[in-house]
Scaffold this motif. Structure first.
Motif, PDB file in Angstrom:
ATOM      1  N   TRP A  98       4.178  -0.097   9.988  1.00 40.30           N
ATOM      2  CA  TRP A  98       2.790  -0.502   9.753  1.00 40.30           C
ATOM      3  C   TRP A  98       1.822   0.143  10.751  1.00 40.30           C
ATOM      4  O   TRP A  98       0.613   0.044  10.578  1.00 40.30           O
ATOM      5  N   SER A 130      -3.483   4.326   8.895  1.00 43.98           N
ATOM      6  CA  SER A 130      -4.926   4.073   8.885  1.00 43.98           C
ATOM      7  C   SER A 130      -5.242   2.775   8.155  1.00 43.98           C
ATOM      8  O   SER A 130      -4.662   2.475   7.114  1.00 43.98           O
ATOM      9  N   GLN A 131      -6.206   2.016   8.708  1.00 44.72           N
ATOM     10  CA  GLN A 131      -6.694   0.803   8.063  1.00 44.72           C
ATOM     11  C   GLN A 131      -8.141   0.966   7.610  1.00 44.72           C
ATOM     12  O   GLN A 131      -8.816  -0.020   7.338  1.00 44.72           O
ATOM     13  N   ALA A 136      -7.788   3.354   2.541  1.00 41.94           N
ATOM     14  CA  ALA A 136      -6.731   2.475   2.030  1.00 41.94           C
ATOM     15  C   ALA A 136      -6.937   2.182   0.543  1.00 41.94           C
ATOM     16  O   ALA A 136      -5.972   2.138  -0.225  1.00 41.94           O
ATOM     17  N   ALA A 145      -0.697   2.957  -0.137  1.00 38.11           N
ATOM     18  CA  ALA A 145      -1.324   2.038   0.821  1.00 38.11           C
ATOM     19  C   ALA A 145      -0.990   0.618   0.400  1.00 38.11           C
ATOM     20  O   ALA A 145      -1.077   0.275  -0.790  1.00 38.11           O
ATOM     21  N   HIS A 147      -1.215  -3.645   1.811  1.00 37.66           N
ATOM     22  CA  HIS A 147      -1.820  -4.567   2.775  1.00 37.66           C
ATOM     23  C   HIS A 147      -2.953  -3.891   3.549  1.00 37.66           C
ATOM     24  O   HIS A 147      -3.162  -4.169   4.730  1.00 37.66           O
ATOM     25  N   GLY A 148      -3.650  -2.976   2.892  1.00 37.50           N
ATOM     26  CA  GLY A 148      -4.779  -2.303   3.513  1.00 37.50           C
ATOM     27  C   GLY A 148      -4.401  -1.243   4.531  1.00 37.50           C
ATOM     28  O   GLY A 148      -5.248  -0.808   5.321  1.00 37.50           O
ATOM     29  N   ILE A 149      -3.150  -0.780   4.514  1.00 38.45           N
ATOM     30  CA  ILE A 149      -2.666   0.210   5.479  1.00 38.45           C
ATOM     31  C   ILE A 149      -2.073   1.396   4.727  1.00 38.45           C
ATOM     32  O   ILE A 149      -1.220   1.229   3.849  1.00 38.45           O
TER      33      ILE A 149
END
Length: 481
Positions: A98, A130-131, A136, A145, A147-149
């Motif tokens: 992550w 990257s978030q 994302a 991508a 969980h927003g990652i």
């Protein structure tokens, strides 16, 4: 049909098709028929026999050869790659943690690095972890991508992967045998010493000092008498089956724009599809914008160990391919010129058997993040809530059976952990560990369970496998049993 709810432990969602009407009539066979005994010619003798040329089998054969063993890989189809090629599971799941650190490395990393640029689609290394919300969101539509990652989770050209897998194994010195189906293990006094296989040449024997079961279904270890588990969750997409397919002539950017622009309209479209088709499968991106991938319909209540039920899945899936093509062509933006390009040559099986091993990956271990003393690989976790997950060598070793190691989707684990350990990157991981261990067992003149674990870990590191820091000295063991 019902939809599966997304949870922290279950990050995939899908409709599950549960229609029980059968196409085939029941069998009428009864009784038994005696097969006369016979002498079987020996085809070949080797150090390590790998049965199954899917992701885990390719990694196992490559690792064993790189560790100095004389290796044969026996594959029933005409190509390597298994579900990642013949099964059209061309979306390779996450290979980074992550934070964006690559943890599935070794054979997997070398394989993908050698793919032509036009045969791989996915975010570059500078984006892994990257978030950034916009980034994302972009990659979420392209299965990279979660969980927003942003993650390293590429889609690949299956034909290129077939060719490259083949070339890498030949370069490493592996003897390939296509169109050969392992029928029975050769077992003497609790030790596997090879396998009988069938081909156009009839029944023949392959003799080996160590056998790696990479069949995906544990066919060899089960028939050799090893203990295994087969508990499943019928309502879980991780234990369903399907035949994947691809539609050509599409405009995927246009479809993705439609899907992102108006969720209300998109859900109306989905509901219409479910109503008209009895099942709805949304398309995934592929390595090209003019090809759409469908990894469904995911069907439950049928067994990949029953030839009639496997046939039923194929019949249903081919019909769904045609009905989805017609429906999308008539109703979906970007699919006006779609056509049926290809259905998978291999059935998409997720679960049949799991080895009962010396060690095990269990759900209770996810939160601890503690490396096993006999760690042979590291898997990304299912959500940012959990650290990376250590995979022990003992999960590849049968409790009692000698002369054999297991790798791929049938390693020793609980049903929950199987949901991610069956994925292609994890199959590369466990395959490389099994192949390296098999070669060391031959070199050291010991059974696989007695392989020196620090030596195995050193060999894996030499092959660029990612392992965590050394376990504390007081917990290290020189063997797994």
């Amino acid at each position: 049909m019902r939809s599966v709810t997304r949870t922290e432990d279950r990050i995939l969602t899908s409709d599950l098709f549960e229609k029980r009407d059968r196409t085939l009539p029941p069998r009428n066979g009864t009784g038994t028929h005696h097969e006369p005994a016979r002498d079987v010619p020996v085809y070949h003798e080797c150090d390590v026999l790998v049965v199954g040329g899917g992701p885990s089998g390719c990694a196992a054969a490559y690792a064993a050869a790189k560790a100095g063993a004389d290796v044969v890989l026996l594959e029933r189809y005409n190509h390597l790659g298994g579900l990642s090629t013949g099964g059209l599971v061309i979306w390779i799941d996450r290979m980074t943690d992550w934070e964006g650190r690559p943890v599935i490395r070794g054979f997997a990393e070398e394989l993908l690095a050698r793919m032509p640029a036009e045969a791989v689609a996915g975010p570059g290394p500078n984006q892994w972890g990257s978030q950034d919300p916009a980034l994302a969101a972009y990659w979420a539509q392209r299965t990279a991508a979660f969980h927003g990652i942003v993650a390293w989770a590429p889609t690949i050209d299956p034909e290129r992967l077939k060719l490259l897998s083949q070339d890498m194994l030949i370069e490493a010195g592996v003897r390939l045998v296509f169109h050969g189906w392992a029928a029975l293990p050769i077992v003497e006094e609790g030790r596997v010493k090879g396998a009988y296989f069938e081909s156009k040449g009839g029944r023949q024997a392959m003799l080996a000092k160590v056998v790696v079961d990479a069949t995906g279904d544990g066919d060899l270890f089960a028939r050799a008498g090893a203990e295994f588990e087969h508990d499943i969750e019928p309502a879980d997409t991780h234990h369903a089956m399907n035949t994947a397919f691809m539609l050509g002539g599409v405009d995927m950017p246009r479809w993705l724009a439609f899907r992102a622009a108006d969720q209300t309209r998109y859900m109306e479209f989905v509901q219409r599809g479910r109503s008209e088709l009895g099942f709805f499968q949304a398309p995934y991106v592929s390595w090209r914008d003019d090809i759409a991938l469908f990894l469904g319909p995911r069907q439950t209540g049928l067994s990949a160990l029953d030839v009639d039920e496997m046939t039923e899945i194929e019949i249903r899936s081919h019909r769904f391919m045609a009905s989805h093509c017609d429906f999308f062509r008539a109703n979906a933006p970007g699919f006006e010129n779609a056509y049926m390009l290809q259905s998978a040559s291999q059935l998409g099986v997720r679960h049949t058997r799991r080895l009962a091993g010396v060690g095990r990956v269990e759900r209770a271990q996810w939160s601890a993040g503690v490396p096993h003393a006999d760690e042979v690989g590291v898997s990304p976790s299912v959500s940012p809530k959990f650290p990376v997950i250590s995979v022990p060598y003992g999960a590849l070793v049968p409790r009692r059976l000698d002369g054999l190691l297991a790798c791929g989707r049938h390693i020793s684990c609980d049903a929950n952990s199987h949901g991610f350990l069956r994925e292609i990157p994890q199959c590369w991981l466990t395959g490389q560990a099994a192949g390296a261990a098999a070669a060391l067992a031959v070199r050291q003149g010991v059974q696989p369970r007695d392989v020196d674990v620090p030596a195995l870990q050193a060999e894996l590191r030499r092959q660029k496998v990612f392992l965590q820091a050394e376990a504390p000295a007081e917990t290290e063991n020189a063997r797994v049993a």
